[in-house]
Enzyme design. Structure first.
Site: not given
Ligand code: SF4
Length: 353
Positions: A97-98, A101, A110, A114, A117, A119, A279, A316, A323
């Site tokens: 995305r950037y 990185r 996981c 959560c 989440c 995702r 999100d 985001d 972000k």
């Protein structure tokens, strides 16, 4: 030691179904949760199940991990891929995305799931698992072919789900690539602190790259002695820790909890890094605060605690743009005139420009 082990009873196991939750005293009836657990993965580790106060119907730990019928309330603004991972995925497992990185999504599982989440449509035991050897090789080839990549962020799912053998292999592969920084994102120190073993810490350490670990933690009660022990093993091995916290209604959307959490991070040698606005993930509206509420909390944090303990409040932008820094500004500029807000709330003229 766990109370059940102490008593000679079978070792507790991760709770994964509506029936498990009822048996553990975390839900009254499985029928109202079956549709939720069918839609989104469920897992609560023994450490976190132990931490839940069954007598508190608003327990902030339970709220994060125990499924709720509210998750079936889908809103029009919610998105299956709220931060636009898929729009920046040049090869499987790489999110670029950037420019400097990439994310390397090593696994899609996981230790806990959560309920908020971002995702949640992509993680769970029924998803793709981990990258296959050929997918991992293609992902590493992509990193090698892009010398502008300075940092690789290993995420998932939770990449601390990798075995020590596979985490070691991944670290050695990345050491051979001419980038500089490896950052792991994990919930494991909170979810299953014993898995952050000395052996695991040793294999993710590196002599040639800077290694960081970002720990996802949302409430001060998550920082149990065992979790603090896991964090200490990482820091003592020379791995700096960062925090990631999601601002969550009913969990940490009050100044006393946030202040206690940020202070506890610093005391544990974890640098507060991000406070994420929740999100637009499907079925999570019951967790979202308004941005105005978030900004008000961040302003109060700034007035109360040291700069060392301040996270950046970020949102985001949907679609994977980037972000946005959502922290309120203390500076007003108008027609070349600059005014600065003090911690007393008073705006004062500034003689500089
Ligand atoms: S540990 Fe991270 S990726 Fe896994 S469910 Fe929680 S927020 Fe999502």
């Amino acid at each position: 030691m766990n109370r059940l082990l102490d008593a000679g009873l079978p070792a507790p196991r991760t709770l994964r179904s509506a029936d498990d939750l009822v048996a553990a005293g975390l839900a009254v009836s499985s029928s109202e949760l079956t549709a939720v657990t069918a839609a989104y993965a469920t897992a609560i580790t023994p450490s976190l199940a132990d931490l839940i106060d069954r007598a508190d119907r608003a327990d902030p730990i339970a709220r994060q991990f125990v499924p709720s019928p509210a998750e079936l309330d889908l809103r029009p603004e919610e998105l299956p891929d709220p931060i636009g991972d898929h729009t920046h995925e040049p090869v499987t497992g790489i999110i670029h995305r950037y420019p400097d990185r990439v994310l390397l999504k090593a696994v899609s599982v996981c230790p806990v799931y959560c309920r908020f989440c971002f995702r949640r449509e992509m993680v769970g035991p029924d998803k793709d698992g981990s990258l296959s050897p050929s997918e991992l090789e293609a992902a590493l080839a992509y990193i090698r072919q892009h010398p502008e990549i300075w940092e690789v962020i290993i995420t998932g799912g939770d990449p601390f789900m990798l075995s020590a053998r596979r985490a070691a292999a991944l670290t050695r592969e990345l050491e051979a690539v001419p980038m500089k920084v490896i950052r792991w994102h994990t919930r494991m120190p909170v979810a299953d602190p014993d898995r952050v073993s000395s052996e695991f810490v040793a294999v993710i350490s590196s002599r040639s790259k800077a290694v960081y670990v970002a720990v996802h933690c949302n409430h001060p009660r998550e920082l149990t002695p065992a979790t603090l022990g896991a964090c200490a093993r990482l820091v003592d091995a020379g791995i700096p820790l960062l925090s990631q916290t999601v601002l969550l209604k009913g969990v940490n959307d009050d100044i006393a909890t946030l202040e206690q959490l940020m202070r506890a991070f610093v005391q544990a040698r974890i640098k507060p890094y991000y406070l994420h606005h929740a999100d637009l993930a499907p079925g999570t509206s019951h967790f979202r605060t308004t941005v105005e509420q978030g900004q008000d909390l961040v302003r109060q944090l700034r007035d109360r605690i040291s700069g060392l303990a301040q996270p950046a409040y970020v949102i985001d932008i949907p679609g994977g743009v980037s972000k946005a820094l959502a922290s309120p500004a203390d500076v007003e500029t108008e027609s070349g005139r600059v005014r600065l807000r003090g911690r007393d709330g008073v705006m004062r003229d500034y003689a500089g420009t």
